[in-house]
Design a protein around this motif. Structure first.
Motif, PDB file in Angstrom:
ATOM      1  N   GLN A  30       0.639  -1.070  -0.196  1.00 52.54           N
ATOM      2  CA  GLN A  30       0.023   0.096  -0.044  1.00 52.54           C
ATOM      3  C   GLN A  30       1.002   1.394   0.014  1.00 52.54           C
ATOM      4  OE1 GLN A  30      -2.704  -0.112   3.392  1.00 52.54           O
ATOM      5  NE2 GLN A  30      -3.257  -2.200   2.959  1.00 52.54           N
TER       6      GLN A  30
ATOM      7  N   ILE B 224       1.449   4.281  -2.824  1.00 55.27           N
ATOM      8  CA  ILE B 224       1.221   5.936  -2.545  1.00 55.27           C
ATOM      9  C   ILE B 224       2.788   6.597  -2.776  1.00 55.27           C
ATOM     10  CG2 ILE B 224       0.975   7.294  -0.643  1.00 55.27           C
ATOM     11  CD1 ILE B 224      -0.501   5.246   0.841  1.00 55.27           C
TER      12      ILE B 224
ATOM     13  N   SER C  42      -3.628  -6.564  -2.014  1.00 56.51           N
ATOM     14  CA  SER C  42      -3.289  -6.338  -0.481  1.00 56.51           C
ATOM     15  C   SER C  42      -3.979  -7.404   0.183  1.00 56.51           C
ATOM     16  CB  SER C  42      -3.884  -5.034   0.112  1.00 56.51           C
ATOM     17  OG  SER C  42      -3.698  -5.037   1.401  1.00 56.51           O
TER      18      SER C  42
ATOM     19  N   THR D 177      -5.128  -0.709   7.094  1.00 56.05           N
ATOM     20  CA  THR D 177      -4.813   0.643   6.504  1.00 56.05           C
ATOM     21  C   THR D 177      -3.776   1.374   7.290  1.00 56.05           C
ATOM     22  OG1 THR D 177      -6.397   1.512   7.669  1.00 56.05           O
ATOM     23  CG2 THR D 177      -6.853   0.854   5.472  1.00 56.05           C
TER      24      THR D 177
ATOM     25  N   ARG E  44      -2.519   5.038   6.508  1.00 55.37           N
ATOM     26  CA  ARG E  44      -2.647   5.305   5.086  1.00 55.37           C
ATOM     27  C   ARG E  44      -3.883   5.399   4.455  1.00 55.37           C
ATOM     28  NH1 ARG E  44       0.399   1.347   6.991  1.00 55.37           N
ATOM     29  NH2 ARG E  44      -1.044  -0.075   6.560  1.00 55.37           N
ATOM     30  N   THR E  45      -4.987   5.787   5.220  1.00 54.78           N
ATOM     31  CA  THR E  45      -6.212   5.739   4.498  1.00 54.78           C
ATOM     32  C   THR E  45      -6.434   6.950   3.567  1.00 54.78           C
ATOM     33  OG1 THR E  45      -7.378   4.762   6.724  1.00 54.78           O
ATOM     34  CG2 THR E  45      -8.817   6.154   5.048  1.00 54.78           C
TER      35      THR E  45
ATOM     36  N   LEU F 135      -4.237   6.097   0.381  1.00 56.97           N
ATOM     37  CA  LEU F 135      -4.747   5.249  -0.591  1.00 56.97           C
ATOM     38  C   LEU F 135      -6.084   5.820  -1.444  1.00 56.97           C
ATOM     39  CD1 LEU F 135      -4.980   2.250   2.148  1.00 56.97           C
ATOM     40  CD2 LEU F 135      -3.522   2.544   0.146  1.00 56.97           C
TER      41      LEU F 135
ATOM     42  N   VAL G  87      -4.753   6.242  -4.794  1.00 49.80           N
ATOM     43  CA  VAL G  87      -4.126   4.843  -5.616  1.00 49.80           C
ATOM     44  C   VAL G  87      -5.146   4.799  -6.672  1.00 49.80           C
ATOM     45  CG1 VAL G  87      -4.024   2.632  -5.843  1.00 49.80           C
ATOM     46  CG2 VAL G  87      -3.344   3.990  -3.761  1.00 49.80           C
TER      47      VAL G  87
ATOM     48  N   SER H  27      -6.954  -2.568  -8.173  1.00 55.60           N
ATOM     49  CA  SER H  27      -6.779  -3.291  -6.668  1.00 55.60           C
ATOM     50  C   SER H  27      -7.631  -4.164  -6.285  1.00 55.60           C
ATOM     51  CB  SER H  27      -6.479  -1.892  -5.849  1.00 55.60           C
ATOM     52  OG  SER H  27      -5.459  -1.004  -6.258  1.00 55.60           O
TER      53      SER H  27
ATOM     54  N   THR I   7      -9.355  -1.074   4.150  1.00 53.57           N
ATOM     55  CA  THR I   7      -8.515  -0.877   2.938  1.00 53.57           C
ATOM     56  C   THR I   7      -9.161  -0.902   1.428  1.00 53.57           C
ATOM     57  OG1 THR I   7      -6.880  -2.207   4.022  1.00 53.57           O
ATOM     58  CG2 THR I   7      -6.474  -2.091   1.686  1.00 53.57           C
TER      59      THR I   7
ATOM     60  N   ILE J 196      -9.420   2.524  -1.174  1.00 52.22           N
ATOM     61  CA  ILE J 196      -9.178   2.620  -2.622  1.00 52.22           C
ATOM     62  C   ILE J 196     -10.023   2.572  -3.729  1.00 52.22           C
ATOM     63  CG2 ILE J 196      -7.513   1.427  -4.088  1.00 52.22           C
ATOM     64  CD1 ILE J 196      -6.225  -0.165  -1.550  1.00 52.22           C
TER      65      ILE J 196
END
Length: 289
Positions: free
Chosen positions: A121, A125, A136, A141, A221-222, A225, A228, A232, A251, A255
């Motif tokens: 992930q 990014i 993933s 996340t 990372r939300t 993401l 992206v 995915s 997750t 995305i």
């Protein structure tokens, strides 16, 4: 197997399939090694028309590490003091970019499992021009409200280093049994074979602690993401005790356009009975890329 220079470290890797086929890079999880991607699983992916590459992360297997940094203070880190965090998931994502550089690969399909999913992930990014598709698996996340573990699985993370080979192997068998798939249990003989192979190849508990610190010391990372753009898929076991399926759902929700595949009866492992479903999901996502 071979060694590549990446981001100041030597990374051990192995590849399968046609060298001219589209590259598909596999990233393993916390304290795991490239052999944790089963050989037949890799060959199955290669049979779909990919150059499959598996490797040891920094501080794991036969790859270089940072033993000079010692063991991080996990109590302090989990309490919010990040002063002893040796590196972050962004550094491990940079390792992936360096490995691709060493292999003269500009873009690849990226597949990550558990901590490897977090690194995948972060790679998507940080290096959007170098990823063709993202898978993933059993990951989350970085949002601390999702993907929580059960007390029993949490105890696996907090186990101290084993004082002997025999105890390390026994701990490996027990850990796999605790986090494994309730609907697809591996035999005791198979768990013993895997644990023995891992311990005899490399046993690096200090490296595992540094990887765990990288997870704990890295941000959510939300938001990242949401940017992206590549095809995915998020794959998760419905019965995962180590990273609850809520982590996978979060997750997929983060995305844009991500497919979510929840596998009933699967825990925090790659049971053979689920390989066809997992390989199919990776393949159709890669073909979209």
């Amino acid at each position: 197997m071979a060694t590549a220079h990446s981001n100041g470290l030597e990374l051990e890797y192995e590849d399968f399939g046609d060298p001219g086929a589209p590259p598909l890079l596999l990233i393993m999880g916390l304290g795991a090694q490239l052999i944790d991607w089963p050989l037949e699983f890799c060959e199955q992916l290669a049979g779909r028309g990919y150059r499959v590459i598996r490797f040891d992360n920094r501080d794991a297997g036969l790859s270089g590490g940072l033993d000079e940094l010692g063991v991080p203070d996990m109590g302090a880190i989990l309490g919010g003091d990040l002063g002893s965090v040796p590196y972050r998931l962004s550094d491990m994502a940079a390792d992936v970019a360096g490995l691709l550089d060493a292999l003269e690969i500009q873009r690849a399909h990226i597949v990550g499992c558990s901590l490897g999913g977090m690194v995948a992930q972060q790679f998507a990014i940080d290096f959007p021009g170098r990823i063709s598709s993202l898978t993933s698996i059993m990951s989350t996340t970085g949002d601390r409200t999702v993907g929580l573990h059960t007390p029993e699985a949490g105890a696996v993370l907090g186990r101290p280093p084993a004082p002997s080979r025999e105890i390390a192997i026994a701990n490996g068998v027990l850990s796999s049994r605790i986090v494994g798939s309730p609907a697809f249990p591996a035999s005791d003989e198979e768990l013993l074979r895997r644990a023995t192979a891992k311990v005899d190849r490399a046993y690096r508990p200090a490296g595992t602690a540094r990887q765990y610190a990288a997870v704990a010391g890295s941000p959510d990372r939300t938001v990242g993401l949401r940017d992206v753009k590549v095809p995915s898929v998020v794959i998760h076991g419905a019965e995962d005790p180590l990273i609850n399926v809520s982590g996978g759902r979060a997750t997929a929700a983060a995305i844009p356009g991500a497919e979510l595949v929840v596998i009933p009866g699967m825990g925090h492992d790659l049971p053979r009975e689920a390989w066809d479903q997992i390989v199919d999901a990776i393949d159709r996502t890669a073909r979209r890329g």
